[in-house]
Design a protein around this motif. Sequence first.
Motif, short mmCIF file in Angstrom:
data_model
loop_
_atom_site.label_atom_id
_atom_site.label_comp_id
_atom_site.label_asym_id
_atom_site.label_seq_id
_atom_site.Cartn_x
_atom_site.Cartn_y
_atom_site.Cartn_z
N VAL A 57 0.79 -1.16 0.00
CA VAL A 57 0.00 -0.06 0.05
C VAL A 57 1.09 1.09 0.04
CG1 VAL A 57 -1.83 1.15 1.13
CG2 VAL A 57 -1.87 -1.32 1.37
N ALA A 70 -4.70 7.42 -4.29
CA ALA A 70 -3.85 6.55 -3.31
C ALA A 70 -3.84 7.08 -1.82
CB ALA A 70 -2.74 5.98 -3.70
N ILE A 74 -5.55 5.72 1.36
CA ILE A 74 -4.51 5.55 2.43
C ILE A 74 -5.10 6.07 3.83
CG2 ILE A 74 -2.22 5.67 3.52
CD1 ILE A 74 -1.34 5.08 0.75
N TRP A 77 -7.77 3.62 4.88
CA TRP A 77 -7.17 2.49 5.48
C TRP A 77 -6.48 2.99 6.74
CZ3 TRP A 77 -6.84 -2.32 4.19
CH2 TRP A 77 -7.17 -2.96 2.86
N TYR A 87 -4.30 -2.88 8.04
CA TYR A 87 -3.38 -2.09 7.51
C TYR A 87 -2.06 -1.73 8.30
CZ TYR A 87 -1.04 2.20 5.61
OH TYR A 87 -0.41 3.20 5.15
N TRP A 181 1.84 -2.14 4.09
CA TRP A 181 0.93 -3.30 3.51
C TRP A 181 -0.24 -3.49 4.14
CZ3 TRP A 181 0.36 -7.91 6.43
CH2 TRP A 181 1.10 -7.88 7.46
N LYS A 420 -4.65 -1.96 -3.27
CA LYS A 420 -4.62 -0.80 -2.33
C LYS A 420 -5.71 -0.11 -2.26
CE LYS A 420 -0.76 0.46 -4.09
NZ LYS A 420 -0.67 -0.17 -5.33
#
Length: 484
Positions: A57, A70, A74, A77, A87, A181, A420
């Motif tokens: 990720v 992204a 994130i 996440w 995560y 990740w 991701k």
Amino acid sequence: MAGPSAVSTYIVVGAGVFGASTALELVKAGHKVTVLERSQDGFHSPDAASNDLNKIVRADYSDPHYRDLAKETISIWRRSPLLSRFYHETGVLFRSGHNSTEGDAYLDVGVARANEAGSTLLEQPHPGKKLKPSAYHIKSGEEALRCFPPAVRPRLGECISKIGSRAADGQQGYFNARGGWAEADHATRAVLQEAIRLGAQVVSHAQVDEVLFDQGDKTRVVGVKTADGRSFFAGGPDGHVILCAGAWTRGLLKRIAPEQFDAWAPMAPTAQCVITVQLDEEQRRAFKDLPVVFNIETGFYCFEPDEHGLVKAAFHCEGYQRPLPDPSIPSTYPTFTTQQDGPVDESLVSTRAAPRVPADTPQRLLQELGLVYPELAKLKIDSDRICFYSESEDENWIIDYLPRAKGLILAGGDSGHAFKFLPILGQLVCARLGHSQVPSLTPHQDRVFSFAYHTELARQNERVTSSSASASSSSAQATLRGRL
């Protein structure tokens, strides 16, 4: 689990990363959803890419559109009650393998994109915490060692301490602490389980072999039929079938619509290579919280051990034509030696991929792992497996209505970097459907996710001679394969 001949507003074919995320987004909006999956339990199949220990990720894409997407993802996440536990923000360390102009350029773009003004405003920290430092060039071996927990630094290979050196055996690198990740299998299952909790119906042992058309309008898809004869209908004026079949998409399209196959399938499956090694308890504790380490020269990358002490290592590359994804209901994932010989359907394979996995791949992976963590190269390989990608022409996804087929949408072409985005893929599909509860596709997304874009790109690539195509692939490696 739903029974045969069910009627839902939306039929989602496939329970992997695209299918699970789409099902959840649809059911959250109050729609009736049925997910059809060929596995035995209705969750993603054992041979699917989603059935994996972990995936990288990160947000420092060379493409600013994916970079921004992204960074937003994130943030989800980090903050999602559903997904945050899967995560692990241990950071990602990229190294060039050796000093080269191409390697320097890749690293420079990664750091620059990560730090561009404006994009950093998209990032939100874990609740109650501050954001970690953004991406930076590693200037010395000492600085490289500080990217790792203190306890493991004496156990690192020389390749790490030579990052930042311009000597003949040196290399360059950068580190981004705002990545890491995620647990692929667990996270994808959690998303589908949440969809089920909210009312989605999931049907197992459902291998789709046919699309069903309206009797009065042969261009409108109203449902699908499985190999065992069950029919599932997308009812009502908003009814849609959404194909989220991953690497199986190209073969599925050829089965359900051979006369339109050329127009419907601008993506192809590739086989990618993964191994795991088993650490003992002392090693598991010592190697905990490691950053993901990626060698841009070879495509090798590896992770910290999972809770059971398994370390995954893999190559990210143009992939292999064999084995092809098997449409039959699977019992396990394929290994490097599975279906390597025999004829292959040339219409299904990627022309950029090599014919078959080299026999020495497991040992090459182990050797690369040993360059980073020498003692791990002495371990036996616990398992090897094939991870299937569905490659589009330029690694942009395809999220669009299939040409000349009303009510049928394809969401795929993951190209090895879709996982991701698990938290938001369903939103992109719903945006293509025109749903008002999610942000609309940007003009750029509307274009690059379209069939028109991908089919035209495929035609252009077909006109390129094999010699110039080979040169283009080599020179573009840093950006073309940059979306891991």
